[in-house]
Design a protein around this motif. Structure first.
Motif, PDB file in Angstrom:
ATOM      1  N   MET A  86       0.811  -1.216   0.000  1.00  0.00           N
ATOM      2  CA  MET A  86       0.000   0.000   0.000  1.00  0.00           C
ATOM      3  C   MET A  86       0.843   1.264   0.000  1.00  0.00           C
ATOM      4  SD  MET A  86      -3.223  -0.676  -0.087  1.00  0.00           S
ATOM      5  CE  MET A  86      -3.994   0.815   0.570  1.00  0.00           C
ATOM      6  N   ALA A  87       2.103   1.169   0.459  1.00  0.00           N
ATOM      7  CA  ALA A  87       2.935   2.371   0.574  1.00  0.00           C
ATOM      8  C   ALA A  87       3.103   3.097  -0.759  1.00  0.00           C
ATOM      9  CB  ALA A  87       4.293   2.010   1.174  1.00  0.00           C
ATOM     10  N   PRO A  88       3.455   2.393  -1.876  1.00  0.00           N
ATOM     11  CA  PRO A  88       3.576   3.112  -3.155  1.00  0.00           C
ATOM     12  C   PRO A  88       2.269   3.750  -3.588  1.00  0.00           C
ATOM     13  CG  PRO A  88       4.611   0.945  -3.274  1.00  0.00           C
ATOM     14  CD  PRO A  88       3.828   0.981  -1.997  1.00  0.00           C
ATOM     15  N   VAL A  89       1.150   3.090  -3.290  1.00  0.00           N
ATOM     16  CA  VAL A  89      -0.148   3.641  -3.674  1.00  0.00           C
ATOM     17  C   VAL A  89      -0.442   4.906  -2.889  1.00  0.00           C
ATOM     18  CG1 VAL A  89      -2.621   3.224  -3.746  1.00  0.00           C
ATOM     19  CG2 VAL A  89      -1.028   1.383  -4.325  1.00  0.00           C
ATOM     20  N   LEU A  90      -0.233   4.863  -1.571  1.00  0.00           N
ATOM     21  CA  LEU A  90      -0.511   6.028  -0.727  1.00  0.00           C
ATOM     22  C   LEU A  90       0.444   7.179  -1.024  1.00  0.00           C
ATOM     23  CD1 LEU A  90      -1.264   4.276   2.677  1.00  0.00           C
ATOM     24  CD2 LEU A  90      -2.887   5.276   1.075  1.00  0.00           C
ATOM     25  N   ALA A  91       1.644   6.870  -1.505  1.00  0.00           N
ATOM     26  CA  ALA A  91       2.590   7.931  -1.853  1.00  0.00           C
ATOM     27  C   ALA A  91       2.046   8.815  -2.961  1.00  0.00           C
ATOM     28  CB  ALA A  91       3.925   7.326  -2.275  1.00  0.00           C
ATOM     29  N   GLY A  92       1.170   8.265  -3.805  1.00  0.00           N
ATOM     30  CA  GLY A  92       0.575   9.048  -4.881  1.00  0.00           C
ATOM     31  C   GLY A  92      -0.468  10.041  -4.405  1.00  0.00           C
ATOM     32  N   CYS A  93      -0.810   9.990  -3.123  1.00  0.00           N
ATOM     33  CA  CYS A  93      -1.807  10.918  -2.588  1.00  0.00           C
ATOM     34  C   CYS A  93      -1.207  12.275  -2.259  1.00  0.00           C
ATOM     35  CB  CYS A  93      -2.450  10.339  -1.324  1.00  0.00           C
ATOM     36  SG  CYS A  93      -3.375   8.815  -1.624  1.00  0.00           S
ATOM     37  N   GLU A  94       0.118  12.394  -2.301  1.00  0.00           N
ATOM     38  CA  GLU A  94       0.779  13.645  -1.979  1.00  0.00           C
ATOM     39  C   GLU A  94       1.237  14.333  -3.258  1.00  0.00           C
ATOM     40  OE1 GLU A  94       3.933  12.762   0.681  1.00  0.00           O
ATOM     41  OE2 GLU A  94       2.625  12.172   2.341  1.00  0.00           O
ATOM     42  N   GLY A  95       1.580  15.615  -3.115  1.00  0.00           N
ATOM     43  CA  GLY A  95       2.088  16.343  -4.270  1.00  0.00           C
ATOM     44  C   GLY A  95       1.429  17.691  -4.422  1.00  0.00           C
ATOM     45  N   ALA A  96       2.043  18.544  -5.250  1.00  0.00           N
ATOM     46  CA  ALA A  96       1.579  19.921  -5.409  1.00  0.00           C
ATOM     47  C   ALA A  96       0.190  20.006  -6.015  1.00  0.00           C
ATOM     48  CB  ALA A  96       2.574  20.691  -6.284  1.00  0.00           C
ATOM     49  N   LEU A  97      -0.215  18.997  -6.797  1.00  0.00           N
ATOM     50  CA  LEU A  97      -1.519  19.019  -7.450  1.00  0.00           C
ATOM     51  C   LEU A  97      -2.428  17.903  -6.931  1.00  0.00           C
ATOM     52  CD1 LEU A  97      -0.439  19.789 -11.118  1.00  0.00           C
ATOM     53  CD2 LEU A  97      -1.657  21.322  -9.574  1.00  0.00           C
ATOM     54  N   SER A  98      -2.173  17.441  -5.719  1.00  0.00           N
ATOM     55  CA  SER A  98      -2.978  16.362  -5.162  1.00  0.00           C
ATOM     56  C   SER A  98      -4.108  16.915  -4.305  1.00  0.00           C
ATOM     57  CB  SER A  98      -2.110  15.429  -4.316  1.00  0.00           C
ATOM     58  OG  SER A  98      -2.917  14.460  -3.671  1.00  0.00           O
ATOM     59  N   SER A  99      -5.335  16.561  -4.653  1.00  0.00           N
ATOM     60  CA  SER A  99      -6.478  16.969  -3.840  1.00  0.00           C
ATOM     61  C   SER A  99      -6.582  16.141  -2.571  1.00  0.00           C
ATOM     62  CB  SER A  99      -7.775  16.834  -4.654  1.00  0.00           C
ATOM     63  OG  SER A  99      -7.939  15.503  -5.102  1.00  0.00           O
ATOM     64  N   LEU A 100      -5.752  15.080  -2.454  1.00  0.00           N
ATOM     65  CA  LEU A 100      -5.739  14.261  -1.242  1.00  0.00           C
ATOM     66  C   LEU A 100      -4.644  14.701  -0.273  1.00  0.00           C
ATOM     67  CD1 LEU A 100      -6.383  10.731  -2.757  1.00  0.00           C
ATOM     68  CD2 LEU A 100      -8.024  12.384  -1.848  1.00  0.00           C
ATOM     69  N   ASP A 101      -4.006  15.828  -0.583  1.00  0.00           N
ATOM     70  CA  ASP A 101      -3.035  16.443   0.321  1.00  0.00           C
ATOM     71  C   ASP A 101      -3.495  17.867   0.592  1.00  0.00           C
ATOM     72  OD1 ASP A 101      -0.800  16.965   1.840  1.00  0.00           O
ATOM     73  OD2 ASP A 101       0.512  17.347   0.121  1.00  0.00           O
ATOM     74  N   PRO A 102      -4.669  18.028   1.225  1.00  0.00           N
ATOM     75  CA  PRO A 102      -5.301  19.346   1.321  1.00  0.00           C
ATOM     76  C   PRO A 102      -4.576  20.282   2.267  1.00  0.00           C
ATOM     77  CG  PRO A 102      -6.504  17.753   2.635  1.00  0.00           C
ATOM     78  CD  PRO A 102      -5.453  16.982   1.907  1.00  0.00           C
ATOM     79  N   ALA A 103      -4.706  21.581   1.961  1.00  0.00           N
ATOM     80  CA  ALA A 103      -4.153  22.616   2.834  1.00  0.00           C
ATOM     81  C   ALA A 103      -5.267  23.517   3.368  1.00  0.00           C
ATOM     82  CB  ALA A 103      -3.113  23.449   2.076  1.00  0.00           C
ATOM     83  N   GLY A 104      -6.178  23.936   2.500  1.00  0.00           N
ATOM     84  CA  GLY A 104      -7.272  24.809   2.917  1.00  0.00           C
ATOM     85  C   GLY A 104      -8.474  24.031   3.422  1.00  0.00           C
ATOM     86  N   PRO A 105      -9.377  24.703   4.139  1.00  0.00           N
ATOM     87  CA  PRO A 105     -10.551  24.017   4.700  1.00  0.00           C
ATOM     88  C   PRO A 105     -11.479  23.425   3.650  1.00  0.00           C
ATOM     89  CG  PRO A 105     -10.705  26.407   4.976  1.00  0.00           C
ATOM     90  CD  PRO A 105      -9.311  26.113   4.523  1.00  0.00           C
ATOM     91  N   ALA A 106     -11.674  24.109   2.522  1.00  0.00           N
ATOM     92  CA  ALA A 106     -12.546  23.574   1.473  1.00  0.00           C
ATOM     93  C   ALA A 106     -11.947  22.288   0.898  1.00  0.00           C
ATOM     94  CB  ALA A 106     -12.764  24.612   0.377  1.00  0.00           C
TER      95      ALA A 106
END
Length: 218
Positions: free
Chosen positions: A1-21
């Motif tokens: 699962m680690a390689p799969v979950l690594a794809g959740c991060e990144g500058a254009l990843s909606s699964l690595d949220p910063a803002g409340p929305a």
């Protein structure tokens, strides 16, 4: 699962949220993911059940499959998803409370111009906002339909010629947040990128003035 979950991060990843929305949208995604796994397990169980009970056949009324599995179950699942997802959609809309700082985003083939209240000039491809404060982005287009999307801050909103759609974003801390056009708009669509730069509140005015000073008049 680690390689799969690594794809959740990144500058254009909606699964690595910063803002409340974006956090709210990511929450909906994870709920849908968990729900889909539960439904998959249920379906696999129904498929395997006859093999497990092959020596004990049991007749199930057709109406149970039709009304329960074909109508009742989907209605319950979709109603629950709708109730969960609506607040996330509302979080991206401009509110009716006291007006907040509003900037303009103007799309064209193939780039973006950003304008600021009370300021002359534009900042191409870079939107400057104050960190820690809600900002409404008034989005439109000069030619065809584009879409404004900063995955780590909010969902996407279409940029439509002759129409202004408003999206609320909030960057919790200073930093650079990548954005892109999320609607196919022509040959150079893939290069239609921009950045949102969030500045500390006490540095925002000077940073914006410096950015505008280096730009040509629209």
């Amino acid at each position: 699962m680690a390689p799969v979950l690594a794809g959740c991060e990144g500058a254009l990843s909606s699964l690595d949220p910063a803002g409340p929305a974006a956090q709210s949208i990511a929450g909906v995604w994870w709920v849908m993911m968990a729900g889909s796994l539960v439904i998959l397990a249920l379906m696999m169980g129904l498929i395997l059940f006859p093999f497990w009970k092959r020596h004990q056949p049991r007749e199930v009324p057709e109406t149970l499959w039709l009304w329960g599995g074909g109508l009742g179950f989907p209605l319950v699942v979709l109603a629950a998803l709708l109730a969960w997802g609506l607040p996330s959609g509302q979080s991206m809309l401009a509110g009716r409370e006291t007006p907040v700082y509003t900037v303009e985003a103007e799309a064209y083939q193939w780039g973006w111009n950003f304008r600021y209240p009370g300021e002359d000039g534009v900042t191409p491809e870079v939107l400057h906002i104050p960190a820690g404060e809600p900002v409404d982005v008034a989005i439109t287009s000069l030619d065809v339909i584009h879409a404004f999307w900063v995955p780590r801050l909010a969902g996407k909103v279409d940029a439509i010629p002759g129409t202004t759609n408003t999206l609320r974003i909030l960057a919790p801390e200073p930093g650079i947040y990548e954005g892109m056009c999320a609607e196919f708009c022509g040959l150079e669509h893939a290069t239609m990128r921009f950045r949102v730069v969030a500045h500390a509140s006490d540095e925002y005015e000077s940073a914006l003035d410096a950015a505008l000073a280096g730009q040509e008049q629209p």
